[in-house]
Motif scaffolding. Structure first.
Motif, PDB file in Angstrom:
ATOM      1  N   PRO A 124       1.130  -1.212   0.037  1.00  0.00           N
ATOM      2  CA  PRO A 124      -0.353  -0.052   0.061  1.00  0.00           C
ATOM      3  C   PRO A 124       0.895   1.120  -0.157  1.00  0.00           C
ATOM      4  CG  PRO A 124      -0.163  -1.091   2.159  1.00  0.00           C
ATOM      5  CD  PRO A 124       1.096  -2.232   1.322  1.00  0.00           C
ATOM      6  N   VAL A 125       0.282   2.527  -0.450  1.00  0.00           N
ATOM      7  CA  VAL A 125       1.224   3.259  -0.697  1.00  0.00           C
ATOM      8  C   VAL A 125       0.360   4.482  -0.420  1.00  0.00           C
ATOM      9  CG1 VAL A 125       2.570   5.193  -2.187  1.00  0.00           C
ATOM     10  CG2 VAL A 125       2.257   3.284  -3.130  1.00  0.00           C
ATOM     11  N   ALA A 126       0.532   5.325   0.851  1.00  0.00           N
ATOM     12  CA  ALA A 126      -0.556   6.782   0.673  1.00  0.00           C
ATOM     13  C   ALA A 126      -0.318   7.373   0.508  1.00  0.00           C
ATOM     14  CB  ALA A 126       0.081   7.062   2.788  1.00  0.00           C
ATOM     15  N   ALA A 127      -1.421   8.259   0.255  1.00  0.00           N
ATOM     16  CA  ALA A 127      -1.672  10.064  -1.020  1.00  0.00           C
ATOM     17  C   ALA A 127      -3.036  10.090   0.853  1.00  0.00           C
ATOM     18  CB  ALA A 127      -1.942   9.622  -1.974  1.00  0.00           C
ATOM     19  N   GLN A 128      -2.127  11.760   0.442  1.00  0.00           N
ATOM     20  CA  GLN A 128      -3.509  12.718   0.249  1.00  0.00           C
ATOM     21  C   GLN A 128      -5.287  12.616  -0.298  1.00  0.00           C
ATOM     22  OE1 GLN A 128      -2.494  16.837   0.778  1.00  0.00           O
ATOM     23  NE2 GLN A 128      -4.718  17.228   2.305  1.00  0.00           N
ATOM     24  N   SER A 129      -6.209  11.801   0.902  1.00  0.00           N
ATOM     25  CA  SER A 129      -7.475  11.771  -0.403  1.00  0.00           C
ATOM     26  C   SER A 129      -7.671  12.966  -1.035  1.00  0.00           C
ATOM     27  CB  SER A 129      -8.540  11.536   0.648  1.00  0.00           C
ATOM     28  OG  SER A 129      -7.748  10.243   1.273  1.00  0.00           O
ATOM     29  N   GLY A 130      -8.717  12.613  -2.371  1.00  0.00           N
ATOM     30  CA  GLY A 130      -8.935  14.197  -3.732  1.00  0.00           C
ATOM     31  C   GLY A 130      -7.533  14.422  -4.065  1.00  0.00           C
ATOM     32  N   THR A 131      -6.488  13.799  -4.226  1.00  0.00           N
ATOM     33  CA  THR A 131      -5.458  14.606  -4.795  1.00  0.00           C
ATOM     34  C   THR A 131      -5.093  13.956  -6.314  1.00  0.00           C
ATOM     35  OG1 THR A 131      -3.884  13.408  -4.094  1.00  0.00           O
ATOM     36  CG2 THR A 131      -4.332  15.332  -2.581  1.00  0.00           C
ATOM     37  N   VAL A 132      -4.438  14.483  -7.264  1.00  0.00           N
ATOM     38  CA  VAL A 132      -3.830  14.112  -8.135  1.00  0.00           C
ATOM     39  C   VAL A 132      -2.821  12.700  -7.884  1.00  0.00           C
ATOM     40  CG1 VAL A 132      -4.243  16.271  -9.470  1.00  0.00           C
ATOM     41  CG2 VAL A 132      -2.196  15.496  -8.662  1.00  0.00           C
ATOM     42  N   GLN A 133      -2.286  13.142  -6.419  1.00  0.00           N
ATOM     43  CA  GLN A 133      -1.760  12.095  -6.060  1.00  0.00           C
ATOM     44  C   GLN A 133      -2.570  10.244  -6.248  1.00  0.00           C
ATOM     45  OE1 GLN A 133      -1.077  14.799  -4.883  1.00  0.00           O
ATOM     46  NE2 GLN A 133       0.963  15.332  -6.055  1.00  0.00           N
ATOM     47  N   ALA A 134      -3.649  10.351  -5.555  1.00  0.00           N
ATOM     48  CA  ALA A 134      -4.342   9.496  -5.007  1.00  0.00           C
ATOM     49  C   ALA A 134      -4.763   9.081  -6.022  1.00  0.00           C
ATOM     50  CB  ALA A 134      -5.509  10.138  -3.763  1.00  0.00           C
ATOM     51  N   ASP A 135      -5.550   9.706  -7.290  1.00  0.00           N
ATOM     52  CA  ASP A 135      -5.160   9.386  -8.281  1.00  0.00           C
ATOM     53  C   ASP A 135      -4.600   9.071  -9.594  1.00  0.00           C
ATOM     54  OD1 ASP A 135      -8.536  10.348  -7.692  1.00  0.00           O
ATOM     55  OD2 ASP A 135      -7.813  12.468  -8.882  1.00  0.00           O
ATOM     56  N   TYR A 136      -3.676   9.249  -8.987  1.00  0.00           N
ATOM     57  CA  TYR A 136      -2.804   8.004 -10.171  1.00  0.00           C
ATOM     58  C   TYR A 136      -2.332   7.007  -9.384  1.00  0.00           C
ATOM     59  CZ  TYR A 136       2.484   7.223 -11.584  1.00  0.00           C
ATOM     60  OH  TYR A 136       3.018   6.614 -12.033  1.00  0.00           O
ATOM     61  N   ALA A 188      11.629   6.762  -8.883  1.00  0.00           N
ATOM     62  CA  ALA A 188      11.486   7.494  -9.902  1.00  0.00           C
ATOM     63  C   ALA A 188      10.597   8.784  -9.450  1.00  0.00           C
ATOM     64  CB  ALA A 188      11.403   7.118 -11.517  1.00  0.00           C
ATOM     65  N   PRO A 189      10.481  10.099  -9.520  1.00  0.00           N
ATOM     66  CA  PRO A 189       9.898  11.008  -9.784  1.00  0.00           C
ATOM     67  C   PRO A 189       8.452  10.949 -10.753  1.00  0.00           C
ATOM     68  CG  PRO A 189      11.736  12.239  -9.860  1.00  0.00           C
ATOM     69  CD  PRO A 189      12.216  10.999 -10.178  1.00  0.00           C
ATOM     70  N   VAL A 190       7.290  11.221 -10.821  1.00  0.00           N
ATOM     71  CA  VAL A 190       6.174  11.112 -11.578  1.00  0.00           C
ATOM     72  C   VAL A 190       6.105  13.107 -11.176  1.00  0.00           C
ATOM     73  CG1 VAL A 190       3.712  10.675 -11.511  1.00  0.00           C
ATOM     74  CG2 VAL A 190       5.919   9.393 -10.866  1.00  0.00           C
ATOM     75  N   SER A 191       5.143  12.858 -12.629  1.00  0.00           N
ATOM     76  CA  SER A 191       4.735  14.273 -12.959  1.00  0.00           C
ATOM     77  C   SER A 191       2.810  14.068 -13.065  1.00  0.00           C
ATOM     78  CB  SER A 191       5.448  14.527 -14.197  1.00  0.00           C
ATOM     79  OG  SER A 191       5.514  16.402 -14.591  1.00  0.00           O
ATOM     80  N   LEU A 192       2.620  15.153 -12.640  1.00  0.00           N
ATOM     81  CA  LEU A 192       1.189  14.633 -13.075  1.00  0.00           C
ATOM     82  C   LEU A 192       0.849  16.405 -13.114  1.00  0.00           C
ATOM     83  CD1 LEU A 192       0.335  12.480 -10.234  1.00  0.00           C
ATOM     84  CD2 LEU A 192       0.785  12.036 -12.005  1.00  0.00           C
ATOM     85  N   GLY A 193      -0.122  16.288 -13.693  1.00  0.00           N
ATOM     86  CA  GLY A 193      -0.731  17.580 -14.275  1.00  0.00           C
ATOM     87  C   GLY A 193      -0.079  19.006 -14.923  1.00  0.00           C
ATOM     88  N   PRO A 194      -0.558  19.927 -14.607  1.00  0.00           N
ATOM     89  CA  PRO A 194       0.009  20.847 -15.958  1.00  0.00           C
ATOM     90  C   PRO A 194       0.209  22.184 -15.349  1.00  0.00           C
ATOM     91  CG  PRO A 194      -2.369  21.016 -16.799  1.00  0.00           C
ATOM     92  CD  PRO A 194      -2.507  19.897 -15.562  1.00  0.00           C
ATOM     93  N   GLY A 195      -0.102  21.701 -14.191  1.00  0.00           N
ATOM     94  CA  GLY A 195       0.892  22.772 -13.542  1.00  0.00           C
ATOM     95  C   GLY A 195      -0.652  22.750 -11.786  1.00  0.00           C
TER      96      GLY A 195
END
Length: 247
Positions: A124-136, A188-195
């Motif tokens: 399991p990986v933790a992420a803040q709910s409702g973020t692009v990280q959780a969606d990814y 590795a880093p992950v780039s998510l979204g346009p900004g």
């Protein structure tokens, strides 16, 4: 010619909004973007940027601290006029809200693990709910440990509930520093979204235009890049020459 745009936009907004106070909502729990100081006052990159934006736009602004999950619903219900809380611009959010142009280029997201030899490929990986990280993570088929805040996601790693946390790099570096070396970057880093942009209701086009104009001017004169480097570190992505296209 573009140097005249801020004046035109400000006059338009002034006529429409009068002496109204623009309430800027933020989480106050995501350093170095936004957090509370020892006196309970909002500080951080977005506080400094928001204050300067309002000053340049000749707007009266105040800050409202709201938990992450309530930020966008509160904007929709009229509890604030804008959300200034490291919100990534996504098509899903744009379907419901308006965004200014990005005031931060797409920041890298990174994995924070307990040790350098942690295996973050499974588990399991933790992420803040409702973020692009959780969606990814969900899109990747990973088991997500939902956390209310970024710090809670980091705590899930420390407590052994997750093999890693996926968070924005600048927040990760701040968390690692606060943990005094007991956490590390992994993978590795992950780039998510346009900004990242300011979120507004779609019925506020003049406010959006004013913020857009001032953000553009700050990209042009280098103020925004300098502020990004000050708060997010020398390795942070900046607008550079692309920002000067706003001149």
């Amino acid at each position: 010619m573009r140097a005249l745009l801020p004046v035109i936009a400000l006059l338009s907004l002034s006529a429409a909004a009068g002496a109204e106070t623009i309430r800027l909502a933020t989480e106050g729990a995501f350093p170095p973007f936004n957090y509370l100081d020892d006196n309970g006052e909002v500080t951080g990159f977005e506080r400094e940027l928001g204050d300067l934006l309002c000053q340049r736009a000749q707007l009266t602004c105040s800050w409202v601290v709201t938990d992450w999950a309530s930020l966008l619903p509160g904007l929709q219900s009229g509890e604030s006029e804008a959300v200034f809380a490291a919100v990534t611009i996504t098509p899903k959010r744009e379907a419901e809200f308006a965004f200014t142009q990005a005031y931060i280029p797409a920041p890298a997201s990174v994995y924070v693990a307990a040790t350098a030899d942690s295996d973050i490929s499974t588990g399991p990986v933790a992420a803040q709910s409702g973020t692009v990280q959780a969606d990814y993570l969900a899109q990747q088929g990973r088991q997500v440990v939902a956390a209310a805040t970024g710090d809670a996601a980091i705590a899930d790693v420390v407590d052994g509930k997750a093999v890693a946390a996926l968070v924005v790099r600048s927040f990760a570096l701040d968390a690692i520093e606060r943990a005094q070396g007991s956490l590390v970057l992994s993978g590795a880093p992950v780039s998510l979204g346009p900004g990242i942009g300011i979120v507004l209701r779609k019925d506020e086009p003049e406010l959006r235009a004013t913020f857009d104009t001032v953000i553009g001017a700050m990209k042009c004169d280098g103020t925004l890049d300098a502020m990004i480097l000050k708060w997010l570190g020398p390795e942070a992505d900046v607008f550079g020459e692309a920002g000067k296209n706003q001149c």
